[in-house]
Design an enzyme around this catalytic site. Structure first.
Site, short mmCIF file in Angstrom:
data_model
loop_
_atom_site.label_atom_id
_atom_site.label_comp_id
_atom_site.label_asym_id
_atom_site.label_seq_id
_atom_site.Cartn_x
_atom_site.Cartn_y
_atom_site.Cartn_z
N CYS A 177 0.47 2.45 -5.41
CA CYS A 177 -0.32 3.48 -6.05
C CYS A 177 0.22 4.86 -5.69
CB CYS A 177 -1.79 3.38 -5.67
SG CYS A 177 -2.23 4.29 -4.19
N HIS B 234 0.84 -1.19 0.00
CA HIS B 234 0.00 0.00 0.00
C HIS B 234 0.88 1.25 0.00
CE1 HIS B 234 -3.31 -2.54 0.49
NE2 HIS B 234 -3.39 -2.60 1.81
#
Length: 843
Positions: free
Chosen positions: A475, A426
């Site tokens: 991301c 993440h």
């Protein structure tokens, strides 16, 4: 029931069909027995304890393998007739306190003249392997098994298989599926042995009522080549000794590298090749081959030979791979007087060392879990080791553990070192700063809970590295809960920085799932290019082009490269160090400490049982323990061992330990390199270990004629293995911390606006609830999210899953727009390493 078992590889050898020989002379070969065996044994003559055991197995058999199916098959034979009344009488036994329908059936079959052979044939038709094994071992017991061994041509070899049985036993040796002529005695003697005698051998033992096969024994016969005359003479029998040493190689780019090491000994030797101190992933055979070499394959090679009792290293040989400029000097007769180090420096740039920190976060506490980081980190580790990188590979780190890991990584850096940081998990990006999310990050998280990549880079620059490569597989969407604007110190103008972002700013990165595997899109394409001898930015450019050709990610994910690299530096550049400085020695010691495995050990119990305890590393913080019973006295009929009582720090689930295959423990990546026929236990999160790793080996065994099970226990202390030595569990000290929000300076990157096309694929957001001290802008949430279609880039159907989806998992807060990563419903990880998983060739 007399078919020759398959070879240890699981396949029957090529050639003639595997023969099927039944006990009692059903298809006994002409030369197999010295005399004809006795007639088939009547079922009624079996001992009552054996019949009782068979009846218990049939009473609790799975559907389709019980006593009714046995009665149906036995009753269909011409010699035995069973009426419906007979079956009813058997069935009524369940009403008796100690009644057994199977016991009644077996007694009835024995009274009607059924033989042991006919019973075995019926059980085989039912595929009731447990009952067959019980029946076949009732009359024959092998007390001495043949040993695998490696010998020299011309020696005398003896393979032994001794068995007991009533009233006598017969032997027949096979080489693979072929009978060995005159091989009908307990000892198979090959005198003198030759290379053509190499292969797998097995012995079948028959008595009048049953049969049994020995275990497979592998015989390797080697020709003496490199050992000096007389070196092997006078050695103790079965002693491990290397007879064929590897030879140095002088190659050009594109040549094939073939290194061979041959050894003799009993038990048969195992091999592990090393290059520059690192074990080679595909180096577990006596011949190591690379079909196409480049400069990255240059180095010092040797082979470690071991067999559980002894070990020995081959001589170390140099493999030189020259480029065109260097090749001009290959024919110079006086080349030995040249300064080879200076000459090579004219051809390529060099590093004083290469160090890489790889972090893959998957098992998040408060956010969706990921699948691909484990495979991505493992594959990248293997590739970087081939490029002479000192690699620290870690899975699932908390915030303090990540900060400590970065601190230890910085200690490995020094002037002229190539430093590489890879992160998969993440993440998000705010105002040009990239943030890595630990597994314990709260929901929602802010920069204070995460690590800032630009802060880490600034600390890397302070170490005067020659190349800084940061590969971020995460991301880069904005975290609207985090409005902190960092002011960092200016980065130095070192012209040696390369950023490889898996996706563009403001966009998501994806995992690809194909036939059960999980790879990040970035790593899927990077691993095919990483070993190329090109400038690192050129390699990343080619990866970006490859990604752009894949319809699955076109318009959704594109590699972004930021670089100010002014020199033609490549990850394949050699490591050159004229002297061993104190810094390099300390760096090597620090890295070695984090990768020290406990030495394998042999445990001797009072009952005479010997257990081999071995260890293997899957990652720097994940270790596999495997146990195997290697010696059992003949008077012990049953023996089993397991390990237990692990420290509470590791949070080991007992249900996931002592498994029959590595895959059952969750270890799919190194299963091919582990020894077979062991019990395996996978210990992860070794960085949490505060004290020495102490566990217990429990042994349970039974003696013939004694129903009670005996127990012995041994407590084992293996210290602190692998990364546990560095104490990453300790609270981080602020003065060493790569701060995310308190460090002065300015951001390295300028924000890049997301394109309308990229924004089209960003999942919608839900109305967030309030959180003290955090601004929550409102945004609309669509009712569904459109998933991308199938990929045709490799000709097979694939599923693309967003690794970084906006979602919130707190039970007290509604869904928010905190950018975190998600996957589709997880496919079982055992499929990750199916035949469809395309690993780069590990050379």
């Amino acid at each position: 029931p007399g078919a020759v078992p398959a070879l240890p590889s699981g396949r029957a050898p090529a050639g003639r069909p595997v023969p099927s020989f039944l006990p009692g002379g059903s298809r006994a070969p002409a030369a197999a027995m010295e005399r004809r065996p006795a007639p088939p044994l009547p079922l009624g003559r079996l001992a009552p304890p054996l019949l009782r055991r068979l009846s218990e197995l049939l009473d609790r058999a799975a559907p389709g393998k019980g006593w009714r199916e046995l009665a149906q098959r036995a009753g269909s034979r011409g010699t035995v007739r069973l009426s419906p009344l007979d079956l009813e009488q058997c069935s009524l036994q369940v009403l008796e306190p100690e009644g057994s329908p199977s016991w009644s059936l077996l007694k009835l079959l024995g009274d009607r003249g059924c033989t042991v052979l006919e019973l075995a044939e019926s059980l085989q038709a039912l595929e009731h392997t447990e009952a067959l094994q019980c029946l076949s071992q009732s009359g024959v017991k092998i007390v001495v098994q043949p040993d695998s061994q490696a010998v020299l041509s011309g020696q005398v070899v003896k393979l032994c298989c001794w068995a007991t049985g009533h009233p006598f036993v017969h032997y027949q040796w096979f080489k693979q599926e072929k009978e060995v002529p005159h091989g009908n005695s307990p000892e198979l003697v090959l005198s003198p042995v030759s290379v053509k005698d190499s292969g797998f051998y097995i012995c079948r033992v028959n008595s009048e009522s049953s049969f049994l096969f020995s275990r497979w024994a592998r015989l390797e016969v080697r020709e003496l080549q490199d050992a000096p005359p007389g070196r092997l003479m006078g050695l103790p029998e079965n002693k491990l000794c290397i007879c064929n040493q590897p030879q140095p190689q002088n190659l050009t780019v594109g040549d094939a590298l073939v290194l061979e090491c041959g050894a003799v000994g009993n038990p048969i030797p195992n091999y592990q090749w090393f290059r520059n101190g690192f074990p080679l992933a595909n180096g577990s055979k006596n011949v190591y081959t690379v079909t196409y070499v480049d400069v990255g394959h240059q180095g010092t090679y040797w082979c470690h030979v071991f067999n559980g009792r002894e070990d020995e290293d081959s001589k170390k040989v140099q493999v030189i791979v020259g480029k065109e400029f260097f090749l001009l000097f290959h024919t110079v007769e006086s080349m030995e007087y040249l300064n080879v180090t200076w000459l090579f420096s004219l051809c390529v740039l060099a590093a004083t060392d290469k160090v890489a920190l790889l972090i893959g976060n998957m098992s998040y506490w408060n956010h969706p879990q990921l699948k691909a980081p484990m495979v991505d980190v493992y594959e990248l580790t293997s590739l970087l080791r081939q490029l002479d990188f000192k690699v620290v590979s870690l899975l699932d780190l908390t915030e303090s553990e990540m900060r400590n890991a970065v601190h230890e990584f910085l200690l490995l850096l020094d002037k002229g070192v190539y430093g590489l940081l890879y992160y998969a998990g993440h993440g998000y990006e705010n105002y040009g700063h990239s943030f890595l999310v630990p597994v314990d990050a709260p929901s929602p998280y802010q920069s204070a809970n995460c690590l800032c990549v630009q802060s880490i880079l600034r600390l890397m620059q302070q170490r005067h590295t020659a190349l800084n490569v940061l590969l971020l597989d995460m991301c880069r969407k904005r975290n609207e809960y985090d409005d902190t604007i960092l002011i960092l110190d200016a980065l130095k103008v070192t012209a040696n920085i390369v950023f490889g972002y898996a996706t563009c700013q403001g966009a998501e990165a994806f995992e690809i799932q194909q036939l059960g595997l999980a790879n990040g899109i970035f790593m899927k394409f990077l691993k095919d290019r990483l070993l190329e001898d090109k400038k690192v930015t050129v390699v990343l450019d080619e990866v970006a082009e490859d990604m752009g050709k894949c319809p699955l990610t076109k318009g959704k994910q594109a590699l972004e490269i930021h670089s100010n690299l002014s020199e033609k530096r490549a990850l394949t550049d050699p490591v050159q160090q004229s002297t061993s400085s104190a810094e390099s020695l300390a760096r090597n010691l620090q890295w070695a400490r984090a990768h020290e495995l406990p030495e394998s050990m042999s445990l001797e119990f009072q009952c005479g049982v010997q257990i081999h305890l071995g260890f293997a590393a899957e990652f720097s913080n994940v270790m596999i323990i495997y146990t195997q019973i290697v010696k059992k006295p003949p008077e012990i009929t049953a023996c089993r061992a397991h390990i237990t009582d692990f420290p509470l720090d590791l949070d080991v689930d007992p249900k996931e330990t002592n498994k029959g295959t590595p895959e059952e423990t969750g270890s799919y990546l190194v299963s091919k390199d582990l020894p077979k026929h062991c019990l395996y236990t996978r210990l992860s999160a070794l960085q949490k270990l505060r004290e020495h790793l102490i566990f217990t080996v429990c042994l349970h065994y039974e003696y013939s004629g004694i129903e009670d099970t005996m127990d012995e226990r041994k407590e084992i202390n293996i210290g602190k293995p692998l990364i546990a030595k560095l104490g990453l569990h300790r609270g981080f000290k602020a003065r060493n911390c790569p701060q995310t929000c308190c460090m002065p300076g300015y951001p390295f990157h300028n924000p890049v606006a997301s394109s309308p096309e990229a924004a089209e694929y960003i999942p919608g957001h839900c109305h967030p609830s309030s959180c003290p001290g955090v601004h929550h802008p409102n945004c609309a949430c669509p009712t569904s999210i459109t998933q991308p279609g199938a990929c045709s880039c490799n000709g097979t159907s694939s599923t693309l899953a967003s690794r970084h989806e906006v979602q919130h998992y707190s039970p007290t807060v509604e869904k928010s727009n905190v950018p975190v990563e998600t996957t589709d419903d997880a496919v079982e990880l055992e499929f990750l390493l199916s035949d469809s998983l395309s690993f780069s060739e590990q050379q």
